[in-house]
Design an enzyme around this catalytic site. Structure first.
Site, PDB file in Angstrom:
ATOM      1  CB  SER A  61     -32.836 -24.866 -22.895  1.00  0.00           C
ATOM      2  OG  SER A  61     -32.195 -25.817 -23.732  1.00  0.00           O
ATOM      3  CD  GLU A  87      -2.966  -1.023   0.077  1.00  0.00           C
ATOM      4  OE1 GLU A  87      -3.202   0.110  -0.402  1.00  0.00           O
ATOM      5  OE2 GLU A  87      -3.487  -2.068  -0.351  1.00  0.00           O
TER       6      GLU A  87
END
Length: 592
Positions: free
Chosen positions: A361, A93
């Site tokens: 489907s 960081e």
């Protein structure tokens, strides 16, 4: 003689170039600018007052779904934080944390270079002090004004606290995903141990989470969390905290998770975890003392939980181990029920929201909708016969061909060959465009296999897209939250339930009429609930995914059955249709 200050030199130059009026007023302008910038910004001592609070999540009827800590469960002291965790966070960081005074120009330049080289946003230029300032007092709004405020607060922090205190405050406040705020909370949430007992690998995993906590949480995606952990370890090498040999050995290690979870009301745990994951997205920084008013229908939620649990107990012989249900009001997109799996305590992975599975489907709905938009009609006749795209031969689920049939009949019987003929005639890009308009957000591969549901999507977006049909072509985005209120009663965020026209109303109504026949006399007979309803079955290769998505005017519900490891089942979409009917039959009894 005293050397003039930069501001005096600037004023002198401005006067020299004929700007006396502007320069005369410059001090006033600068003062006004400074007052506006710093107006109502907090002093550093206010930080200590914002570290504790509560988070309450309520159902639509006001009943309490979740009541837990928002903010760290316990403040840890600097000496309790392992050196490995501190180094992992600093390496990832803010490597120059102990060298700058709140803002790091070197870090900003380095981030710009790396982002340019990667052609994407790879890292930010904010220091740990700036991140602490933003998370405590500001939003995630991307603007120069917000950035300036962030810098002012960061410098106030640097003036009032030591570096060790700032780092400790940061680690006690930052969000680590899965509802964990602060390192003490994260150590318990993921490993069920005190933060002081974390080893190198555990520390590296935690240090990688703040960049995208909801994405990198190991309770959400273990493989992504492992890859991010390795990035942190590499950062530690670059920062001089690890040798190459130590890095090589560490990469082969395995992190053992031992999660301890906060309790939610039974049946809403998946939903409340989903709501918590939305808070940083909607608010940016998440303040303490929040009340979140959600869209959940407590009765429908209880029915969904009971129905799924009972169904899964009865499906062990079909080799079905997991399932999911999501129900949405198609008029406004409100999520009324959500169950993401068999047991939240056993697995926090939300299969309704996080699982990308092939829709089979059920995707034919979008193919037929794009065909109707292109001018075809339900009565148009096609031939169900041998069909190929490339070297692949298209086969129907029953391995049979029926000859000539109308589009309405082909949808009712879910004929794969006609679906592929349609998408090639209409154009796969057009089907993709219709799908996205209706609500599919996942990437779709525009090829013939798309007609058979080969591209992956989530159950939530699939169900929401069907809601467009239930709502006469109007698209309402799915939402779980109505309002977010802070401890003082101020509304921080409120939903906008507006719907937009995504599909021609006549196309939507025609699709609904055809999908009603799927339930009355087609592949979805098991979904009959003795009242008007429309829907579509879906099964993927090897019966790995069993789906049914259907709707009434009041509610659209999607259900999925299968296995997390993608192993085949011994069932069919009829099982999903039966689950849908069991849930919807009970819920719809309450509605006119």
């Amino acid at each position: 003689m005293v050397d003039p200050s930069p501001s005096h030199r600037l004023l002198k130059l401005l006067r020299q170039y004929g700007l006396p009026a502007l320069t005369a007023g410059m001090p006033v302008l600068l003062l006004v600018f400074w007052l506006l910038l710093t107006w109502n910004l907090p002093g550093p001592e206010q930080i200590r007052l914002t570290l504790h609070g509560s988070l309450r999540i309520k159902a639509a009827d006001g009943s309490l779904l979740y009541n837990g800590t928002q903010g760290p469960v316990r403040q840890v002291k600097n000496q309790e934080i392992p050196v490995a965790l501190r180094e992992a966070v600093l390496a990832t960081e803010d490597r120059r944390f102990f060298e700058h005074r709140g803002m790091d120009p070197v870090g900003i330049v380095r981030a710009l270079v790396r982002n340019t080289e990667a052609s994407r946003l790879r890292e930010g230029g904010s220091t740990i002090t700036q991140q602490l300032a933003r998370n405590l007092f500001l939003t995630q709004e991307r603007s120069v004004w917000r950035k300036l405020k962030e810098i002012v607060i960061a410098q106030r922090l640097e003036q009032s606290f030591s570096k060790e205190e700032i780092l400790t405050l940061y680690l006690n406040r930052i969000y680590f995903g899965s509802g964990a705020y602060g390192v003490a909370d994260a150590a318990v949430t993921y490993f069920n141990k005190p933060v002081s007992k974390l080893n190198l690998l555990e520390s590296a995993l935690l240090a990688g989470l703040p960049q995208a906590p909801s994405r990198y949480s190991p309770l959400v995606n273990r493989e992504l969390a492992r890859k991010r952990r390795d990035v942190v370890l590499k950062n530690m090498v670059e920062a001089g905290f690890l040798s190459e040999n130590e890095y090589a050995r560490a990469r082969t290690g395995r992190v053992v998770l031992n999660p301890r979870l906060r309790m939610s009301k039974r049946g809403s745990a998946y939903f409340t975890a989903y709501v918590q994951s939305l808070l940083p997205v909607l608010l940016g920084s998440v303040p303490s003392g929040l009340t979140v008013e959600t869209t959940l229908d407590s009765i429908a939620q209880a029915e969904a939980e009971t129905t799924l649990t009972t169904t899964l107990k009865n499906l062990s012989r079909h080799r079905v181990s997991e399932g999911a249900i999501v129900a949405i009001n198609p008029r406004n997109g409100e999520i009324r029920a959500m169950v993401g799996g068999r047991d939240f305590q056993h697995s926090q992975f939300n299969r309704a929201v996080q699982a990308l599975r092939q829709p089979g489907s059920t995707f034919k709905v979008f193919v037929w909708a794009s065909a109707l938009e292109a001018g075809l009609s339900p009565g148009d006749v096609y031939t169900d016969g041998p069909t190929r795209f490339g070297s692949y031969e298209v086969k129907n689920y029953d391995r049979d061909y029926r000859g000539e049939m109308t589009l309405a009949e082909a949808l009712k019987e879910s004929r794969n060959t006609i679906a592929v003929q349609l998408i090639e005639q209409v154009g796969a890009p057009n089907t993709v465009e219709v799908s996205h308009r209706m609500g599919i957000r996942s990437p779709l591969n525009p090829g013939p296999a798309l007609a058979l549901g080969a591209s992956e999507t989530t159950l939530l977006e699939l169900t929401s897209a069907y809601g467009t049909l239930a709502n006469d072509g109007l698209r309402a985005e799915p939402r779980a939250i109505r309002r977010i209120i802070d401890g003082a009663g101020k509304v921080l965020w409120a939903a906008d339930p507006m719907a937009r026209q995504a599909l021609n109303p006549e196309v939507a109504r025609t699709m609904t009429a055809m999908l009603e026949q799927v339930i009355l006399d087609g592949t979805g007979r098991r979904a009959d609930i003795n009242r008007p309803a429309a829907g579509k079955t879906g099964t993927t290769e090897g019966n790995r995914d069993l789906l049914f998505v259907g709707y009434t005017p009041q509610l659209v519900t999607g259900v999925w059955l299968g296995n997390d490891d993608n192993s085949p089942t011994r069932g069919s979409s009829a099982l999903a249709a039966g689950l849908w009917a069991a849930f919807m039959g009970r819920v719809m009894d309450r509605l006119p």
